[in-house]
Design a protein around this motif. Structure first.
Motif, PDB file in Angstrom:
ATOM      1  N   LYS A 134     -42.151  62.587  37.672  1.00  0.00           N
ATOM      2  CA  LYS A 134     -43.266  63.487  37.341  1.00  0.00           C
ATOM      3  C   LYS A 134     -43.281  64.698  38.264  1.00  0.00           C
ATOM      4  O   LYS A 134     -43.576  65.818  37.832  1.00  0.00           O
ATOM      5  CB  LYS A 134     -44.575  62.709  37.444  1.00  0.00           C
ATOM      6  CG  LYS A 134     -45.753  63.479  36.902  1.00  0.00           C
ATOM      7  CD  LYS A 134     -46.806  62.553  36.334  1.00  0.00           C
ATOM      8  CE  LYS A 134     -48.030  63.353  35.937  1.00  0.00           C
ATOM      9  NZ  LYS A 134     -49.125  63.196  36.909  1.00  0.00           N
ATOM     10  N   LEU A 135     -42.959  64.484  39.524  1.00  0.00           N
ATOM     11  CA  LEU A 135     -42.921  65.607  40.469  1.00  0.00           C
ATOM     12  C   LEU A 135     -41.504  66.164  40.633  1.00  0.00           C
ATOM     13  O   LEU A 135     -41.268  66.992  41.512  1.00  0.00           O
ATOM     14  CB  LEU A 135     -43.512  65.188  41.822  1.00  0.00           C
ATOM     15  CG  LEU A 135     -45.037  65.022  41.832  1.00  0.00           C
ATOM     16  CD1 LEU A 135     -45.521  64.429  43.146  1.00  0.00           C
ATOM     17  CD2 LEU A 135     -45.744  66.366  41.582  1.00  0.00           C
ATOM     18  N   GLU A 144     -52.219  67.624  37.649  1.00  0.00           N
ATOM     19  CA  GLU A 144     -51.151  67.485  36.653  1.00  0.00           C
ATOM     20  C   GLU A 144     -50.258  68.723  36.611  1.00  0.00           C
ATOM     21  O   GLU A 144     -50.740  69.844  36.755  1.00  0.00           O
ATOM     22  CB  GLU A 144     -51.766  67.284  35.263  1.00  0.00           C
ATOM     23  CG  GLU A 144     -52.648  66.040  35.143  1.00  0.00           C
ATOM     24  CD  GLU A 144     -51.905  64.747  35.417  1.00  0.00           C
ATOM     25  OE1 GLU A 144     -50.751  64.618  34.972  1.00  0.00           O
ATOM     26  OE2 GLU A 144     -52.466  63.862  36.101  1.00  0.00           O
ATOM     27  N   ASP A 145     -48.981  68.503  36.396  1.00  0.00           N
ATOM     28  CA  ASP A 145     -48.032  69.583  36.092  1.00  0.00           C
ATOM     29  C   ASP A 145     -47.953  70.642  37.182  1.00  0.00           C
ATOM     30  O   ASP A 145     -47.857  71.839  36.904  1.00  0.00           O
ATOM     31  CB  ASP A 145     -48.402  70.236  34.741  1.00  0.00           C
ATOM     32  CG  ASP A 145     -48.435  69.231  33.591  1.00  0.00           C
ATOM     33  OD1 ASP A 145     -47.512  68.389  33.529  1.00  0.00           O
ATOM     34  OD2 ASP A 145     -49.363  69.263  32.777  1.00  0.00           O
ATOM     35  N   VAL A 146     -48.005  70.180  38.437  1.00  0.00           N
ATOM     36  CA  VAL A 146     -47.921  71.117  39.571  1.00  0.00           C
ATOM     37  C   VAL A 146     -46.678  70.807  40.400  1.00  0.00           C
ATOM     38  O   VAL A 146     -46.078  69.734  40.272  1.00  0.00           O
ATOM     39  CB  VAL A 146     -49.184  71.025  40.458  1.00  0.00           C
ATOM     40  CG1 VAL A 146     -50.414  71.477  39.672  1.00  0.00           C
ATOM     41  CG2 VAL A 146     -49.379  69.615  41.008  1.00  0.00           C
ATOM     42  N   SER A 147     -46.307  71.733  41.279  1.00  0.00           N
ATOM     43  CA  SER A 147     -45.184  71.493  42.186  1.00  0.00           C
ATOM     44  C   SER A 147     -45.617  70.512  43.270  1.00  0.00           C
ATOM     45  O   SER A 147     -46.811  70.313  43.516  1.00  0.00           O
ATOM     46  CB  SER A 147     -44.750  72.803  42.839  1.00  0.00           C
ATOM     47  OG  SER A 147     -45.746  73.221  43.757  1.00  0.00           O
ATOM     48  N   ARG A 203     -57.557  60.263  39.889  1.00  0.00           N
ATOM     49  CA  ARG A 203     -56.595  60.159  38.788  1.00  0.00           C
ATOM     50  C   ARG A 203     -56.801  61.278  37.757  1.00  0.00           C
ATOM     51  O   ARG A 203     -57.894  61.462  37.234  1.00  0.00           O
ATOM     52  CB  ARG A 203     -56.778  58.806  38.102  1.00  0.00           C
ATOM     53  CG  ARG A 203     -55.707  58.470  37.088  1.00  0.00           C
ATOM     54  CD  ARG A 203     -56.090  57.333  36.129  1.00  0.00           C
ATOM     55  NE  ARG A 203     -56.839  56.242  36.686  1.00  0.00           N
ATOM     56  CZ  ARG A 203     -56.335  55.071  37.064  1.00  0.00           C
ATOM     57  NH1 ARG A 203     -55.050  54.827  36.937  1.00  0.00           N
ATOM     58  NH2 ARG A 203     -57.117  54.131  37.552  1.00  0.00           N
ATOM     59  N   GLY A 204     -55.737  62.002  37.473  1.00  0.00           N
ATOM     60  CA  GLY A 204     -55.817  63.046  36.457  1.00  0.00           C
ATOM     61  C   GLY A 204     -56.195  64.422  36.991  1.00  0.00           C
ATOM     62  O   GLY A 204     -56.275  65.381  36.230  1.00  0.00           O
ATOM     63  N   LEU A 205     -56.389  64.527  38.304  1.00  0.00           N
ATOM     64  CA  LEU A 205     -56.838  65.822  38.852  1.00  0.00           C
ATOM     65  C   LEU A 205     -55.698  66.732  39.298  1.00  0.00           C
ATOM     66  O   LEU A 205     -55.960  67.844  39.752  1.00  0.00           O
ATOM     67  CB  LEU A 205     -57.795  65.592  40.034  1.00  0.00           C
ATOM     68  CG  LEU A 205     -59.196  65.103  39.674  1.00  0.00           C
ATOM     69  CD1 LEU A 205     -60.080  65.059  40.912  1.00  0.00           C
ATOM     70  CD2 LEU A 205     -59.831  66.003  38.617  1.00  0.00           C
TER      71      LEU A 205
END
Lengths: 443, 443
Positions: free
Chosen positions: A277-278, A81-84, A77-79
């Protein structure tokens, strides 16, 4: 003799026309693992009850059903973030998952189960690796689960057969709380021959199939290029749809796909937090429902959705659907409740779940109604979809057994679980991109 | 002498480059209403502290800032679900608001403040009626607020002058915790002459203006038809933008509008839950930020967003923006934190808020980190945006004073508030469509 009397709560019921409503000030009697009575408060004899649970000012709802997750992914969890989505798979998830050892999955699943109990989830459909460890965590913690051992086509038929053996080994396990499925990953990572072999085994052993499908338009394009058909059509051709199928996502389905899914009684799990999110798009939930396809709520894994919070996903489903359709009148409160509860039960082919009714399984969650955010109590149904939060979950009962009371976990030693996971974090969080368990195809 | 020592917490800090990070195991010393020190745990002398607050395993964040709400609308929470925006205004909100009497607003605002404290909000910008009652509720409860008395053009200049008098009466009130604004409703319900009169008064008395603007494409069309210009251009022509402006929503702005807002140092409040629920579309937050326009988080009123939960709105902002842009890499965790904290302070022109730093105002919220849903602690920043929930708020300090401890409200008697509101519900919930306080124009 009543085993557990839940006294003086408001109860989420469903009337004969299918409408949800709240009955105020009722008692719920549980005998064994089933609901024995739901009556106006005071009509059930306290003297005839082994255990009394004062639930004044609580709202009783059916245990929430999480119809698609990868529970042990809470380990990461949390590893990511904010990626395609491509990077999410290829640079994060699949390299990270190469670090997993079977016992990690036991502890990771227990952490996930603790989170789900704290969020009012009593049943989850898991799609993950080392499923014997998952089943053991379910057995030890008292929740209910529908488990499939995730497998990729490149792992071969021998591995597939191991997952079939798991399904046979644990079918009806943990006192009936475990059901099993086959869990081929997806049409983009399982070729037609592998899916055909999966379908044959599912048919032979009367097991359902839980699979990802049509998550993005790009996946559909790839399927058309490779196979000349959409992913649902490819599943149909491989025989997969001849058994009960729980299909996760279905964002980029066509009208023809919807007809295929309808014709084969497929159910579709929706995990909107991941989709948002994705940036994967919005599934045609209205079209599914108009076609009569059961739609249910899942949380997906915690590396994409960060939480295993079904209440949050219910809310996001309505919000995302309204926004995408530019129409605020769709996905009404009643519909969201139907999706969460009735849809959850239908997705898992478990008609004894998702409803508080005499004779059904005693999976009951009590929500505190004392927070300022759920006052005034004009419309508890609207509050359930848009105002209650998981922090309001006070008490959780599954299969007639108390799993949480007054926010205290009774069956999972969360501190022990955290200590076990902490000792594994350094190894688990290593990320060597070349050492990944699969590759996301990008055409 | 330290008045309050918050011991052994993790602290959300901002480094010189503007990046948010968590400093583990620190002590925070508060003297009066300001932060006097933030140091590694153990360096501040406990003997020199009047009050010690053990905050082990807590995460300290700046008090959350709600930059756009109509707090007392909690009185109608749940009464307008699944309707169009036109119906929402004309059939629900404005008929319901015709029932309001001044004292209702006092109790409604206190309920909203209780909810906000329970959700970690220490400052709110309110835009509502009977603002003296709101100010009194703020004074009594210990929170911080930026208050504007909402006024429609059809109420006339005499009413406008009453709202100016309110702003002068309460500017710097409640020991400096209250700031005031003028609050004309919107360009669609205030004509140019009225807005010009408002701007003149705002300039004369050095008061800012808090106003709704460009909430839907239809409103923009209507403005073009009526006035030949977009709503922001009309505000500019009326002189409104010559004072500090807090503009709520700005969903349907043009590129030219963005240039106008930038040129006049306007700040824009975003309330994504309302936009999604009422299917209003998605504001160009990236374009605002690229132009250097401060973007902040609001909850809007609870009849559209159901909750006054800033953490939830932060999450929804990122999710809605990513989904709408079909790009998962935008609105990163760092950006969301900047919007919530730094953006909140900039929107309210209150640079002493939104940051935990020596000399700043002591508005501090402690979040419990013991929930399964925020473990493992790889990335507490990602958890803050995507996993923590308001139920994790344990302790709230505003202006150096404890407002909540161990989830117990210390300054609001919530049971009393509920009883007062309960006695008013029947009158308040009457809905006579003809008896509405304003009409939503539909062209």
């Amino acid at each position: 003799m009543v085993d557990l009397l839940i006294a003086r709560c408001d109860v989420l019921r469903r009337d004969k026309a299918g409408a949800y409503r709240v009955e105020r000030n009722c008692d719920i009697a549980i005998e064994g693992n089933r609901i024995a009575a739901i009556l106006p408060a005071g009509q059930i004899d306290v003297q005839q009850s082994r255990e009394l649970l004062n639930a004044s000012n609580m709202l009783a709802i059916p245990g929430l059903i999480n119809t698609h997750t990868h529970a042990a992914m809470v380990l990461f969890r949390g590893l990511a973030e904010d990626v395609s989505i491509e990077s999410w798979f290829n640079d994060y998830i699949w390299p990270l998952e190469s670090n997993e050892e079977p016992e990690d999955i036991y502890w990771g699943t227990l952490l996930a189960i603790a989170e789900m109990i704290q969020s009012g989830v009593t049943t989850f459909a898991d799609h993950y690796f080392f499923a014997d460890q998952i089943a053991q965590a379910v057995a030890d913690s008292g929740v209910r689960a529908h488990l499939g051992w995730a497998v990729f086509g490149h792992e071969g038929i021998a591995k597939l057969d191991e997952t079939v053996a798991f399904a046979q080994r644990w079918q009806g396990g943990a006192g009936g709380r475990i059901n099993t499925w086959l869990a081929p990953h997806s049409p983009y990572l399982c070729d037609p021959a592998f899916l055909k072999a999966t379908a044959q085994r599912a048919q032979a052993h009367s097991i359902g199939i839980h699979i990802h499908c049509s998550e993005t338009p790009e996946q559909v394009q790839l399927s058309l290029q490779r196979y000349g058909v959409t992913p649902p059509a490819m599943l149909h051709q491989a025989g997969v749809l001849s058994v009960p199928v729980l299909l996760a996502h279905g964002i980029a389905v066509t009208d023809d796909d919807i007809a295929i899914l309808k014709d084969h009684d497929v159910a579709v799990a929706q995990c909107p937090k991941t989709y948002m999110k994705l940036a994967m798009g919005t599934a045609p939930v209205r079209a599914f429902r108009e076609a009569g396809i059961p739609v249910s709520i899942g949380t997906d894994g915690a590396v994409s959705s960060n939480t295993l919070d079904v209440l949050e996903q219910m809310r996001l489903l309505a919000l995302d659907q309204k926004q995408a359709a530019k129409l605020s009148t769709i996905l009404t409160v009643q519909e969201v409740l139907e999706i969460a509860f009735d849809g959850g039960a239908r997705a898992l082919r478990a008609p004894e779940l998702g409803i508080l009714e005499v004779g059904k399984l005693a999976d009951v969650v009590l929500l505190r109604q004392d927070g300022a955010h759920v006052f005034p109590p004009y419309d508890s149904l609207a509050h359930l979809v848009y105002a209650f939060r998981s922090g309001d979950v006070d008490t959780v009962i599954c299969d007639g057994r108390l799993l949480m009371r007054n926010r205290c976990l009774l069956t999972v030693d969360l501190e022990r679980v955290k200590a076990e996971i902490t000792s594994r974090l350094q190894r688990l969080s290593q990320r060597v991109v070349e050492r990944r368990i699969a590759s996301y195809p990008t055409g």
